[in-house]
Design an enzyme around this catalytic site. Structure first.
Site, PDB file in Angstrom:
ATOM      1  N   GLY A 120      44.226  41.733  47.638  1.00 35.86           N
ATOM      2  CA  GLY A 120      45.597  41.697  48.108  1.00 35.86           C
ATOM      3  C   GLY A 120      46.622  41.592  47.005  1.00 35.86           C
ATOM      4  CB  CYS A 121      46.571  40.556  43.499  1.00 33.57           C
ATOM      5  SG  CYS A 121      47.691  40.443  42.104  1.00 33.57           S
ATOM      6  N   GLY A 122      48.839  43.018  44.330  1.00 33.24           N
ATOM      7  CA  GLY A 122      49.282  44.355  43.990  1.00 33.24           C
ATOM      8  C   GLY A 122      49.992  44.456  42.662  1.00 33.24           C
TER       9      GLY A 122
END
Length: 269
Positions: free
Chosen positions: A106-108
């Site tokens: 989920g880390c963009g």
């Protein structure tokens, strides 16, 4: 690789314990490479990776679909490589946003070199289409019918493209909410869907990068079951993007550019 795996567990209660098997989602390191050079490594669900590579390259400014000569998905002992091949002139321009580290699910934004890159300038969207209030408020419910991986695991996010008539045209799932959106955008680009006349629907909150990716896709409406962040609202306001959040049970809340939600349409077709 398959997107799920059956894992044994033990269900404990006040009076008994029993052995069970749960289908859990896989998360696999996927390296996106351009002409042999790694641009990013993200943890993804190992499915629809051609869509992910196309959408990620587009929303991160690596390459547009017409600049991609070919895509190869290669399994290795360490994970999966999504290999993009583009003209040399395109590959030479990638240094400004190159990523070189693996981020968590989920880390963009992991690996970006500067704050300026994280808060990049966005285009201003045209008016695009509108969505009836009833269709927009029921969009997450419509998306539920397109989430087989969620039904199996209860541990993944989804993103879908909603038509003006309230139908989900395409949907993609992933353990990462950013990845699900990139997969959806990539699938729409590859299928030739015009995203300017619909809405993107998310099962997650609306963060800065979800706004960035939606604006770059050309879609004028973003609908989610959860809240936006304050900075996401500021970006959406400036980019002429409609944010509709807390969509459930026939209601929603608009935070920016509410005129695209047609209040005259209060009943779904």
């Amino acid at each position: 690789m398959t997107p799920t795996r059956s894992i044994p567990a033990q269900a404990l209660g006040p009076k008994d314990a029993r052995d069970v098997a749960r289908s859990l989602p896989e998360e696999t390191p996927v390296a996106v490479t351009v002409n042999g050079t790694t641009q990013a490594v993200m943890m993804c669900s190992p499915a629809d990776l051609e869509d992910f590579a196309t959408g990620f390259a587009f929303t991160e400014g690596f390459a547009t679909p017409d600049q991609i000569d070919s895509i190869e998905i290669i399994e290795t002992d360490a994970g999966i490589e999504a290999r993009l091949w583009v003209p040399d002139a395109v590959a030479e321009t990638l240094g400004d946003r190159r990523r070189a580290m693996m981020g968590p699910v989920g880390c963009g934004l992991c690996g970006i070199d500067s704050l300026e890159q994280a808060l990049r300038d966005l285009p201003v969207l045209g008016q695009g289409g509108s969505i009836g209030l009833a269709q927009a408020a029921k969009a997450p419910e419509a998306l539920r019918a397109h989430q087989p991986l969620h039904d199996l695991t209860h541990a993944v996010h989804a993103a879908g493209l909603l038509s003006p008539g309230g139908k989900i045209v395409l949907a993609r799932e992933d353990v990462g909410r950013h990845n699900a959106l990139d997969k959806l955008i990539g699938a729409c680009l590859r299928a030739g869907h015009d995203m300017s006349q619909g809405a993107i629907v998310l099962t997650s909150r609306i963060s800065v990068e979800m706004v960035q990716k939606t604006v770059l896709s050309g879609c004028p409406i973003l609908i989610a079951v959860s809240a936006p962040t304050a900075h996401a609202v500021r970006l959406a306001e400036a980019a002429n993007l409609t944010i509709a959040a807390f969509a459930r049970e026939g209601r929603l809340e608009t935070f920016t550019h509410p005129t695209r939600i047609d209040r005259s349409q209060t009943h779904a077709a």
